[in-house]
Design a protein around this motif. Structure first.
Motif, PDB file in Angstrom:
ATOM      1  N   TYR A   1      43.345  24.363  45.276  1.00 32.68           N
ATOM      2  CA  TYR A   1      42.247  25.251  45.636  1.00 32.68           C
ATOM      3  C   TYR A   1      41.154  25.163  44.568  1.00 32.68           C
ATOM      4  CZ  TYR A   1      39.736  29.608  46.328  1.00 32.68           C
ATOM      5  OH  TYR A   1      38.758  30.540  46.502  1.00 32.68           O
TER       6      TYR A   1
ATOM      7  N   GLY B   1      48.621  41.062  44.968  1.00 33.73           N
ATOM      8  CA  GLY B   1      49.520  40.415  44.011  1.00 33.73           C
ATOM      9  C   GLY B   1      50.952  40.861  44.213  1.00 33.73           C
TER      10      GLY B   1
ATOM     11  N   LEU C   1      61.280  23.849  40.473  1.00 27.57           N
ATOM     12  CA  LEU C   1      60.601  22.971  41.432  1.00 27.57           C
ATOM     13  C   LEU C   1      60.936  21.505  41.152  1.00 27.57           C
ATOM     14  CD1 LEU C   1      58.353  22.750  43.669  1.00 27.57           C
ATOM     15  CD2 LEU C   1      56.782  22.378  41.775  1.00 27.57           C
TER      16      LEU C   1
ATOM     17  N   ASP D   1      43.381  37.888  48.061  1.00 26.51           N
ATOM     18  CA  ASP D   1      43.249  36.477  47.706  1.00 26.51           C
ATOM     19  C   ASP D   1      41.916  35.915  48.204  1.00 26.51           C
ATOM     20  OD1 ASP D   1      43.819  34.102  46.496  1.00 26.51           O
ATOM     21  OD2 ASP D   1      45.197  33.381  48.032  1.00 26.51           O
TER      22      ASP D   1
ATOM     23  N   ILE E   1      48.334  38.452  39.268  1.00 26.43           N
ATOM     24  CA  ILE E   1      49.119  37.280  39.637  1.00 26.43           C
ATOM     25  C   ILE E   1      49.653  37.532  41.036  1.00 26.43           C
ATOM     26  CG2 ILE E   1      51.164  35.907  39.121  1.00 26.43           C
ATOM     27  CD1 ILE E   1      50.644  36.496  36.172  1.00 26.43           C
TER      28      ILE E   1
ATOM     29  N   GLU F   1      58.221  26.048  36.892  1.00 28.15           N
ATOM     30  CA  GLU F   1      57.992  24.621  37.099  1.00 28.15           C
ATOM     31  C   GLU F   1      59.310  23.862  37.166  1.00 28.15           C
ATOM     32  OE1 GLU F   1      55.004  23.843  37.742  1.00 28.15           O
ATOM     33  OE2 GLU F   1      54.048  25.702  37.064  1.00 28.15           O
TER      34      GLU F   1
ATOM     35  N   GLY G   1      58.506  32.987  38.825  1.00 29.80           N
ATOM     36  CA  GLY G   1      57.336  32.267  38.351  1.00 29.80           C
ATOM     37  C   GLY G   1      56.750  32.804  37.066  1.00 29.80           C
TER      38      GLY G   1
ATOM     39  N   SER H   1      52.347  39.843  48.002  1.00 29.17           N
ATOM     40  CA  SER H   1      52.577  38.408  48.190  1.00 29.17           C
ATOM     41  C   SER H   1      53.774  37.919  47.384  1.00 29.17           C
ATOM     42  CB  SER H   1      51.325  37.609  47.831  1.00 29.17           C
ATOM     43  OG  SER H   1      51.001  37.783  46.466  1.00 29.17           O
ATOM     44  N   PHE H   2      54.264  38.760  46.492  1.00 34.66           N
ATOM     45  CA  PHE H   2      55.464  38.402  45.734  1.00 34.66           C
ATOM     46  C   PHE H   2      56.712  38.494  46.601  1.00 34.66           C
ATOM     47  CE2 PHE H   2      58.995  39.480  42.838  1.00 34.66           C
ATOM     48  CZ  PHE H   2      58.873  38.470  41.896  1.00 34.66           C
TER      49      PHE H   2
ATOM     50  N   MET I   1      56.083  23.507  46.398  1.00 34.65           N
ATOM     51  CA  MET I   1      54.855  22.819  45.974  1.00 34.65           C
ATOM     52  C   MET I   1      53.975  23.754  45.168  1.00 34.65           C
ATOM     53  SD  MET I   1      54.872  19.710  47.132  1.00 34.65           S
ATOM     54  CE  MET I   1      56.612  19.519  46.993  1.00 34.65           C
ATOM     55  N   THR I   2      53.295  23.202  44.214  1.00 30.75           N
ATOM     56  CA  THR I   2      52.395  24.059  43.444  1.00 30.75           C
ATOM     57  C   THR I   2      51.050  24.206  44.133  1.00 30.75           C
ATOM     58  OG1 THR I   2      51.762  22.107  42.243  1.00 30.75           O
ATOM     59  CG2 THR I   2      53.306  23.568  41.153  1.00 30.75           C
ATOM     60  N   THR I   3      50.877  23.485  45.210  1.00 31.58           N
ATOM     61  CA  THR I   3      49.544  23.513  45.804  1.00 31.58           C
ATOM     62  C   THR I   3      49.326  24.778  46.608  1.00 31.58           C
ATOM     63  OG1 THR I   3      50.345  22.413  47.761  1.00 31.58           O
ATOM     64  CG2 THR I   3      49.489  21.023  46.016  1.00 31.58           C
ATOM     65  N   ASN I   4      48.178  25.315  46.463  1.00 28.60           N
ATOM     66  CA  ASN I   4      47.755  26.429  47.288  1.00 28.60           C
ATOM     67  C   ASN I   4      46.457  26.002  47.915  1.00 28.60           C
ATOM     68  OD1 ASN I   4      49.581  28.740  47.043  1.00 28.60           O
ATOM     69  ND2 ASN I   4      49.201  28.421  44.870  1.00 28.60           N
ATOM     70  N   PRO I   5      46.509  25.581  49.158  1.00 31.43           N
ATOM     71  CA  PRO I   5      45.348  24.913  49.732  1.00 31.43           C
ATOM     72  C   PRO I   5      44.115  25.801  49.805  1.00 31.43           C
ATOM     73  CG  PRO I   5      47.055  25.315  51.387  1.00 31.43           C
ATOM     74  CD  PRO I   5      47.645  25.652  50.067  1.00 31.43           C
ATOM     75  N   GLY I   6      44.237  27.058  49.671  1.00 34.97           N
ATOM     76  CA  GLY I   6      43.012  27.844  49.707  1.00 34.97           C
ATOM     77  C   GLY I   6      43.309  29.303  49.805  1.00 34.97           C
ATOM     78  N   PRO I   7      42.289  30.116  49.683  1.00 36.60           N
ATOM     79  CA  PRO I   7      42.492  31.547  49.807  1.00 36.60           C
ATOM     80  C   PRO I   7      42.798  31.865  51.266  1.00 36.60           C
ATOM     81  CG  PRO I   7      40.179  31.063  49.755  1.00 36.60           C
ATOM     82  CD  PRO I   7      40.885  29.756  49.575  1.00 36.60           C
ATOM     83  N   CYS I   8      43.232  33.054  51.492  1.00 45.58           N
ATOM     84  CA  CYS I   8      43.551  33.426  52.875  1.00 45.58           C
ATOM     85  C   CYS I   8      42.255  33.624  53.613  1.00 45.58           C
ATOM     86  CB  CYS I   8      44.338  34.702  52.931  1.00 45.58           C
ATOM     87  SG  CYS I   8      45.510  34.814  51.646  1.00 45.58           S
TER      88      CYS I   8
ATOM     89  N   GLY J   1      56.911  32.348  42.164  1.00 48.15           N
ATOM     90  CA  GLY J   1      57.442  31.068  41.701  1.00 48.15           C
ATOM     91  C   GLY J   1      56.353  30.028  41.528  1.00 48.15           C
ATOM     92  N   ALA J   2      56.656  28.807  41.950  1.00 43.86           N
ATOM     93  CA  ALA J   2      55.690  27.735  41.788  1.00 43.86           C
ATOM     94  C   ALA J   2      54.460  27.943  42.665  1.00 43.86           C
ATOM     95  CB  ALA J   2      56.346  26.392  42.114  1.00 43.86           C
TER      96      ALA J   2
ATOM     97  N   ASN K   1      52.885  30.701  42.576  1.00 44.54           N
ATOM     98  CA  ASN K   1      52.087  31.695  41.840  1.00 44.54           C
ATOM     99  C   ASN K   1      50.637  31.257  41.713  1.00 44.54           C
ATOM    100  OD1 ASN K   1      53.941  33.646  41.394  1.00 44.54           O
ATOM    101  ND2 ASN K   1      54.117  33.350  39.187  1.00 44.54           N
TER     102      ASN K   1
END
Lengths: 352, 528, 619
Positions: free
Chosen positions: A134, C73, C544, A184, A170, C541, C534, C76-77, C1-8, A174-175, A177
């Motif tokens: 992102y 925050g 993963l 968001d 935050i 990390e 996390g 979403s946990f 995956m660590t990727t978060n393609p974008g905000p909601c 996990g990963a 995060n």
């Protein structure tokens, strides 16, 4: 109460109650590397870069969040510590796209320094460079590049503890995060007030000053400490200059602001080199301005003021000082009006 | 400020009134918020609008605009009734307490509720919170002063602080937040019609004699000059023929702006010295290009009386020059040589003639970062808070003051109250902030803040253009239906030349401070 | 995956309907005074629309005066909250190791085919949303799924088809009407020894307090309150030798004795009913079958340490447990067994249930405390321990359901009697759970010291026909593996630890020789990667990378250097992680490398699965 004693790397050090191992080490000139630790905010012990070996402890302990105790025996660079620290750095390097070549933080990046100090290169299990991350670039102040984020949480503590703007937290787990604002959403659609404290707290290149991108490396910039020109708080700022041009402004860790700034102080300086700036004196003729030299303009002003003073009396002339200019200039202005013109019609906009 | 910014974090109770601190003094607001969040201190917000600080407040008193004195008098009455006032302090350090007691006696909680709309129970809680705090600090800004009763409002706050022994102690005090970077310094330097630098009265022969000697002139004027708000109406009367304006933009910032333009146009000669061709500069006969803060050196004095260095960062743009050079050059051409090698030389002269600045030197500022006046000698560490042990005038005087209505109250034709102020991302007349793309991007246009209820009443939807009219002028801007707003009141920022709200404001002045009543005037509103 | 393609970006920002807003405001108003109210409010708010859209988050932020960023925050946990629209029925397929070794992957495929959905999607008719769960806590009926509150276990393709057809036809069972959520305890094979914990389960009506009273219920509380000093209660529990049944085995009496003398008030009792350790199902039987026993144990603990308020932190998936507990609390309060001045003494005790949100880490006591406070379930630094500084910084005793349920019997019959049960290392009885590749997965209460062989053969009905024992993961997903040589080790804390396993929660995941150890490790790694909070780097990390590397080897793309890396990684996880989750995430791997290294190396060097179980490269 006499100070207590502990041992670090074989030498004894005294400490006071409430001090952490990190406090004692730093106070004794022992460098313990840190990453998530940030300027008087609550230590979280989260990044595990500062782990040390404490005799009798089952696991390594974070120096930043472990209270010093009498008789403690601490090793800050034992093989066990170094092994863990290297793995932590390796994992962080793998976690994003940590390419220093065009990174804004190059030269002042704390992850880069850690990698250098422990000679860790990007591991082959790292996410591939084309991994989508992102990237938020929708305003003229802050850019967020999550390919560089190491989830140290410093920005969150800076926002919540230093500025108490409570705009970010935050999120996820996990990963997954991620630093999140309300819902968001991007900063611009959130509670963010663009104080830029997060930018200042970021140890890597994950939060960027939009207008400083590509405008010079840290070592190419000169820093000038001065006072913010906006409200009456008088925040101390460091102006970053390269080749005679302002590049960015950061909060100086000095009284009264202790490093803090607001959106205006940090991002509001572009008026300085704005094309609208007046660059030459103007004289109005037949209802329109024309450019003039200083001598001509000042002679004209002097003669007109003299004229009115001499013919109409000094009390027909007023002079307005300014809450925007320096003390020295205000002093001179009232001196000019009082001593040279002879009027006390002197004021400024204190009431507005 | 009587006290310092950093002391706020240690104040047991902070009373904020007439200050939207998070937007107008964001960095000071962080100290207040930290006190509440991390040190468990009490915060009382007395403010009609639901400003952001309200969400941090222990208690929020939502008074009707223009009823501050009634609320504060009500607090004082309760404090005296419940015997929570600091009797030893009052006896030792103040005078005229009995008159105050008599005046505030009629401000019973019920009476105050009637005038201000503040529930009696909240008033009681606030009185106890403030009075029982060991050190309580009052913070205020233009929301208190920009009224026809501005001076009285301030005196009333001072009454409250003294009543509980909160003046002259650490983390206490009465703390006005100054709106501009060097408004404090402009006052300190004698940028006022009645005083020389260091508040030495021009009417005092000794002070004049001292300045005459220092400046090498024979006779300085001994009369009190006009304020800005006094000079403008004096122009059409022929009493002012020429104005030399440095770094001000009254066409946008002064009340009843149309009158200001008319007046300035009547001048024989107008010189404006600024960094941009402001709305005011456009009316000038001669415009002199000044350097910005980044292009010169000197000092600013902040709201806590801290003198801090301004250092030149870059060279002046084009032919622009620092204001001090322009003034000195002009003086020379008027037959009075001002031969200063630089700002430090000017500051040396300031030190000589200004006792409160006497101990401050550039060398010290370089070493110590900033110094708070009074700083009478070079050995003096500066003054963190004022009135320690004794008031500057001797005894602190209570003033018995009654509530009175604002100059212009809503009526059938103009049924709404309008107040003006700032928003976070813009600053004053916008000449600086509106040229910063980030700030302008966040707040590109004037919005008329109104409650959902009022918006519905006038058939206005969020984002729709509205026309706001007062007896003096009108503007068109889009509506902002906001939970911050107060029923019956609209709020309009004054940063925008496209929607110059000061065409609508009233030039009714406080009789003493000559400050205009920006915070209350009557308007009507309709869909544009 | 660590990727978060974008905000909601897809979060709808339209305003809430007035009736939604009204309900929401009533929820907020009802909870405004509750400390740590965010999670209860989110749970209740989610009931309205099935998810919590951004405007609802904003209204909650304003109503509770919390930062909007904290709302998101926090929510979403937790796996169980959603901020995007979902179907009427949330189908959660369990992918925990116990379900995995029983073929959960195949069942997921079947389910996807039946619904025509990928994971995370919703059917066009808005009826079903398919989600994965890292563990539903219903391992005795693995492979299993949960549709809204109702568990569907022992899945087959046919069964899945039938279940979905029933829901489509509008036949959705009401979980409150079900006698139990998985299986009838009465049909299990029981240990001949006298039960201490399960004596009422299956025998009494859990919705009727009188049934509990008829069996002597609340007698221990009365005895403690009216005849014993708090110190004497602590002493009795110390004498009993009762060790915590959550997994760590810390002596309960000792824990209480730290909190008892503290003068700080208020103090709290927290019942850890998060039961998140894969394979662990025992507390559910107690809560569903004998809820008053849990409450009685809590009240006694409260009296012993001087706490007047208790929280039961129950995992969110245990709807029936929460329902029965809440009913029990209401009844007990109405009849004076909870509430003010119990049995005419000055002791008062109130209990409140807090529901988890689908987070394994919240079973860790400090993370649990954070969660009760309405925050993300991030473990805290220890010290200070909760017994000194727990909920809202006050002394807090956190005990497991089984631990607290043991307390009434100890008070009734004495610590010495309890001590006489079990082994010298671990006294009392234990609810063992035998799951995985056995014929009859079940739970059984027995005096501590049962062997694994007895558990498998006598209670688990033995292995499936023609299969032989390969390994057993003992005590939960975070513990080591034991092989056949440990089948006769008495299962107490000390002996199992010595054997390289752990008693943990007393669950034993039995695997026969058809199991590929790498496939199993992959399921464990999926679990830890999913459940890492996390907070710290090694775990966030590392779990993963553990998953990625094991998967790569499993798929036949491994290198021998990967094993060296895994060993380094596991060592750092153990040495440098913040909390027990990360510290133990590499333990199964290390244990597997110890016992099955050649099998793992064969995947790399020979591209061969000796168990013949891997789809990537059959033997």
């Amino acid at each position: 109460m006499p100070p207590s004693i502990l041992t670090i790397n074989g030498a004894t050090h005294s400490f006071e109650a409430g001090q952490t191992i990190l406090d004692v080490a730093l106070g004794s000139g022992i460098t313990v590397p840190t990453l998530c630790n940030y300027k008087d905010t609550t230590p979280t012990g989260a990044c595990r870069v500062c782990v040390v070996e404490v005799e009798g402890a089952r696991t390594l302990l974070p120096a930043c969040a472990t209270q010093a105790a009498p008789g403690m025996v601490v090793q800050t660079e034992s093989p066990r510590v170094v092994e863990a620290r290297k793995m932590v750095i390796e994992l962080l390097l793998a976690s994003g796209n940590h390419n220093c070549l065009v990174c804004e933080a190059n030269g002042e990046c704390e992850l880069q320094s850690l990698a250098y100090r422990y000679q860790v290169t990007t591991p082959d299990f790292a996410n591939p460079p084309d991994t989508p991350y992102y990237y938020e670039d929708d305003n003229h102040m802050l850019v967020r590049d999550f390919s560089k984020c190491v989830m140290c949480g410093r920005c969150v503590r800076a926002c919540n503890e230093w500025q108490v703007n409570q705009a970010i937290a935050i999120g996820y787990r996990g990963a997954h995060n991620k630093i999140v604002a309300r819902g968001d959403f991007p900063y611009v659609n959130s509670d963010c007030v663009f104080c830029g404290e997060c930018l200042q707290a970021c140890p890597v290149g994950a939060i960027l000053d939009k207008h400083a991108i590509g405008q010079g490396r840290p070592w190419e910039r000169r820093l000038v400490r001065t006072t913010c020109p906006y409200c009456g708080v008088g925040c101390q700022v460091d102006v970053h200059v390269k080749d005679g041009r302002m590049v960015k402004v950061t909060g100086a860790d000095a009284i009264p602001n202790l490093g803090k700034l607001c959106a205006k102080g940090r991002f509001g300086w572009h008026f300085v080199d704005h094309p609208d700036r007046l660059k030459t004196p103007l004289i109005k003729e037949n209802g329109a301005f024309r450019e003039a030299g200083w001598d001509e303009a000042l002679d004209l002003v002097a003669s007109r003021l003299k004229d009115i003073r001499d013919k109409e009396g000094p009390e027909k002339i007023g002079g307005w000082c300014s809450a925007r200019v320096t003390n020295e200039e205000n002093y001179l202005m009232q001196k000019l009006m009082r001593a040279v013109i002879g009027t006390n019609h002197v004021d400024h906009c204190a009431r507005l | 400020m009587t006290n310092s910014i950093a002391e706020l974090e240690d104040s047991d109770c902070i009373l904020v009134t007439g200050s939207n601190t998070t937007e107008t003094h964001p960095v000071i607001s962080t100290f207040i918020k930290r006190a509440v969040k991390f040190r468990n201190k009490a915060l009382i917000v007395i403010e009609p609008r639901r400003i952001d600080l309200v969400s941090h407040a222990t208690l929020w008193l939502r008074q009707l605009p223009g009823t501050d004195i009634a609320v504060i008098n009500g607090l004082m009455n309760l404090i005296i009734q419940e015997n929570l006032h600091d009797q030893a302090y009052i006896a030792e350090r103040t005078e005229n307490f009995e008159a105050l007691r008599e005046t505030v006696a009629k401000y019973t909680p019920e009476y105050v509720e009637q005038i201000s709309g503040v529930p009696a129970a909240d008033l009681r809680r606030a009185a106890r919170l403030y009075a029982q705090a060991k050190a309580a600090s009052i913070v205020y800004a233009m929301g208190v002063t920009q009224h026809t009763s501005g001076t009285d409002n301030v005196k009333t706050l001072a009454n409250l602080a003294m009543l509980c022994g909160n003046v002259g102690i650490e983390s206490g005090g009465v703390n006005p937040l100054r709106g501009q970077n060097n408004v404090q310094g402009a006052c300190d330097m004698g940028g006022l019609p009645n005083v020389f630098s260091g508040y030495q009265p021009v009417t005092d022969a000794a002070a004049r004699a001292k300045m005459e000697a220092a400046w090498g002139v024979e006779k300085l004027p001994d009369w009190v000059g006009l304020t800005m708000t006094g000079m403008v109406p004096a122009i059409p009367e022929g009493k002012i023929k020429a104005l030399y304006i440095v770094g001000e933009n009254p066409v946008i910032s002064e009340a009843d702006a149309d009158h200001v333009v008319k007046a300035l146009n009547k001048l024989d000669f107008l010189v404006v010295q600024d960094i941009f061709l402001t709305e005011t500069a456009q009316l000038a006969d001669v415009v002199l290009p000044a350097a910005t803060f980044a292009e010169k050196s000197g000092t600013f004095s902040n709201t806590e009386r801290r003198v801090a260095p301004v250092r030149q960062v870059i060279a002046p743009l084009g032919d622009s020059r620092p204001d001090w050079q322009i003034i000195a050059e002009l003086a020379r051409r008027l037959g009075y040589p001002m031969n200063y090698a630089g700002p430090e030389a000017i500051f040396e002269e300031i030190r000589q003639v200004t006792p409160s600045y006497a101990g401050i030197t550039y060398a010290r500022l370089e070493a110590e970062g900033g110094l708070q006046w009074p700083c009478p000698t070079t050995e003096h560490p500066g003054t963190v808070y004022l009135h320690r042990g004794q008031f500057s005038r001797g005894k602190g005087a209570f003033f018995a003051i009654d509530h009175r209505d604002p100059a212009e109250m809503p009526d059938a034709d103009y049924p709404l109250v309008m107040t003006t102020g700032r928003v976070l991302y813009q600053y004053h007349t916008g000449s600086m902030s509106r040229r910063a793309p980030g700030l302008e991007g966040k707040a590109p246009e004037c919005r008329v803040e109104i409650t959902a209820g009022d918006a519905a009443r006038y058939g206005i939807a969020d984002g729709e253009p509205v026309r706001v009219k007062s007896r003096r002028g009108e503007l068109v801007a889009r509506a902002l239906v906001s939970p911050k707003a107060v029923a019956g009141t609209i709020f309009i920022p004054f940063h925008y030349h496209e929607a110059p709200v000061n065409k609508l404001t009233i030039a009714a002045l406080d009789p003493v401070a000559k400050i205009p009543e920006f915070k209350v005037c009557a308007v009507n509103i309709e869909k544009a | 995956m660590t990727t978060n393609p974008g905000p909601c970006a897809i979060v709808p920002t339209d305003n809430l309907k007035p009736e939604v807003l009204d309900r929401l405001e009533a929820i907020i108003a009802g909870r405004r005074a509750t400390p740590g109210n965010l999670l209860p409010v989110l749970h209740e708010a989610q009931e309205i629309m099935g998810y919590v859209p951004a405007p609802m988050q904003a209204a909650i932020a304003a109503g509770l005066n919390l930062p909007g960023s904290d709302i998101f925050g926090t929510m979403s946990f937790y796996s169980m909250f959603a901020w995007k629209p979902r179907g009427k029925y949330i189908v959660r397929m369990c992918q925990s190791p116990p379900c995995h070794v029983n073929g959960a992957e195949n069942m997921l495929q079947a389910l996807q085919a039946e619904l025509g959905l990928a994971v995370g999607q919703t059917t066009a008719d808005g009826l079903f949303t398919l989600e994965l769960s890292a563990c539903l806590g219903i391992c005795e009926v693995a492979p299993a799924m949960q549709i809204n509150e109702v568990v569907h276990g022992n899945l087959t393709r046919e069964k899945i088809g039938q279940i979905i057809a029933d829901y489509r036809a509008g036949k959705a069972p009401d979980f409150r009407q079900l006698p139990y959520s998985t299986k009838d305890y009465r049909h299990y094979k029981h240990c001949p020894a006298e039960p201490v914990l399960m004596d009422n389960v299956g025998l009494i009506d859990p919705m009727e307090i009188q049934a509990y009273l008829d069996r002597g219920g609340y007698g221990a509380l009365k005895k403690a309150l009216t005849t014993m000093t708090p110190e004497a209660v602590v002493e009795e529990v110390k004498t009993s030798g009762l060790r915590g049944r959550g997994g760590a085995g810390f002596p309960a009496g000792l824990k209480w004795s730290f909190t008892r003398p503290l003068t700080v008030t208020p103090k709290y009792i927290v019942c850890n009913a998060d039961e998140g350790e894969p394979g662990t199902i025992k507390d559910r039987y107690l809560m569903e079958g004998d809820p008053h026993k849990v409450l009685e144990g809590m009240a006694i603990a409260g009296y012993a340490v001087g706490a007047s308020r208790g929280f039961i932190y129950c995992r969110g998936e245990y709807y029936l447990s929460q329902h029965r507990l809440q009913h029990a609390i209401n009844q007990a309060t109405a009849q004076g067994f909870l509430g003010e001045k119990l049995f005419g003494t000055d002791f008062s005790f109130n209990v409140e249930i807090r529901s988890g949100g689908g987070c394994y880490i919240c079973g860790e006591e400090t993370a649990l405390i954070e969660s009760v406070e309405g925050k993300r379930g991030y473990p805290r630094l220890k010290p200070p321990f909760p017994g000194v500084s727990g909920l809202w910084g006050r002394p807090t005793v956190v005990n497991n359901v089984e631990t607290l349920s043991s307390v009434p019997a100890i008070i009734n019959r004495g610590g010495a009697w309890y001590k006489s049960l079990g082994t010298p290392d671990t006294s009392g009885t234990k609810i063992y759970q035998v799951i995985g590749h056995v014929q009859t997965p079940q739970i059984v209460e027995a005096p501590v010291g049962l062997t694994l062989r007895e558990l498998i053969d006598t209670y688990g009905g033995g292995l499936r026909p023609g299969r032989s024992f390969k390994m057993c993961q003992t005590g939960g997903a975070s513990a080591g593996l034991v092989t056949a040589e440990s089948l006769d080790v008495p299962m107490d804390f000390g002996s199992l630890a010595e054997a390289g396993g752990a008693l943990g929660s007393g669950t034993m995941l039995v695997m026969d020789e058809s199991t590929c150890v790498l496939d199993f490790l992959r399921a464990v790694a999926v679990f830890f990667a999913h459940e890492s909070c996390g907070q710290c780097t090694p775990c966030r990390e590392g779990t993963l990378r553990l998953l990625q590397t094991i998967t790569r080897i499993y798929q036949g793309r491994g290198k021998m250097e990967d094993l060296a890396f895994l060993e380094r990684l596991a060592a750092t996880l153990q040495d440098a992680s913040y909390c027990p989750l990360g510290q133990s995430a590499g333990v199964p791997l290390m244990s597997a490398l110890k016992h099955f290294r050649p099998e793992i190396e064969a995947h790399i060097q020979e591209k061969k699965c000796r168990a013949g179980a891997c789809q990537a490269h059959p033997s």
